[in-house]
Design an enzyme around this catalytic site. Sequence first.
Site, mmCIF file in Angstrom:
data_model
loop_
_atom_site.group_PDB
_atom_site.id
_atom_site.type_symbol
_atom_site.label_atom_id
_atom_site.label_comp_id
_atom_site.label_asym_id
_atom_site.label_seq_id
_atom_site.Cartn_x
_atom_site.Cartn_y
_atom_site.Cartn_z
ATOM 1 N N SER A 1 0.851 -1.180 0.000
ATOM 2 C CA SER A 1 0.000 0.000 0.000
ATOM 3 C C SER A 1 0.889 1.232 0.000
ATOM 4 C CB SER A 1 -0.883 0.009 1.261
ATOM 5 O OG SER A 1 -1.510 1.260 1.450
ATOM 6 N N TYR B 1 -1.367 -0.235 10.735
ATOM 7 C CA TYR B 1 -1.476 -0.603 9.316
ATOM 8 C C TYR B 1 -0.198 -0.200 8.586
ATOM 9 C CZ TYR B 1 -3.383 -0.978 4.580
ATOM 10 O OH TYR B 1 -3.609 -1.309 3.264
#
Length: 253
Positions: free
Chosen positions: A148, A161
């Site tokens: 990501s 995250y």
Amino acid sequence: MGSLSGTVALVTGASSGIGEAAALSLAARGAAVALAARRADRLDALADRIRAGGGVALAVEADVTDRAEAAAAVQRTVAELGRLDTLVNNAGVMLLGPVVDAPVEEWQRMISVNVMGLMYCAHAALPHLLAAAADGPRKVADMVNVSSVAGRVARNGSGVYNATKHAVGAFSEALRQEVTGRYVRVSLVEPGAVETELAGHNRPEILDTIRQRFADMERLQADDIADTITYIVTRPRHVAVNELLVRPTQQQA
């Protein structure tokens, strides 16, 4: 893009979003595709769709956070489809929010899926990828790890995250150095904002914040990232795409 005829790909997190789109794209290039995820009904529907288009598909119900299930998914792929040339490590979860007073169970879930699940699948697949690179039809094999933009840029409200996706980047680069001389290419794909189910597992107040952030942005579609993955794995043997960051045009960070 080049043909993947005669090769076999395993895609994790294939029941929706980027995984589903990647499986369809790879099958369209001629790869036989194993589809791994927990939602068996969705996998069966996707497998039927691929077969209806003339492709070969195998639905494999598996939870990649369980080491034995991750290994079994790889072994079943090889046993039923004959080999493994491409692993798309796509399974992931994004649970955002402040660190202070956070539900630690969310952290555990992200680490289990995003880090350990990816590593379990990589570990199980590597012997088969090395074998495919040595004697396969393309003389090269691929592992694509889906990270990501969060693996590059840390943001307030997504610390854990961020941590999991930075871990994916570090693991991928170290592994790339280890196996690239044997023609196993390890590639990192870092999507920005994509319109998928990924954000939907957040708590309501966090989901509202996410929606507000991207309300006026034309987000990427799963097909955009599937196209990126397919581009990577169809490069000639002497070309390795190590890392690709793909953001919506309007996304600044």
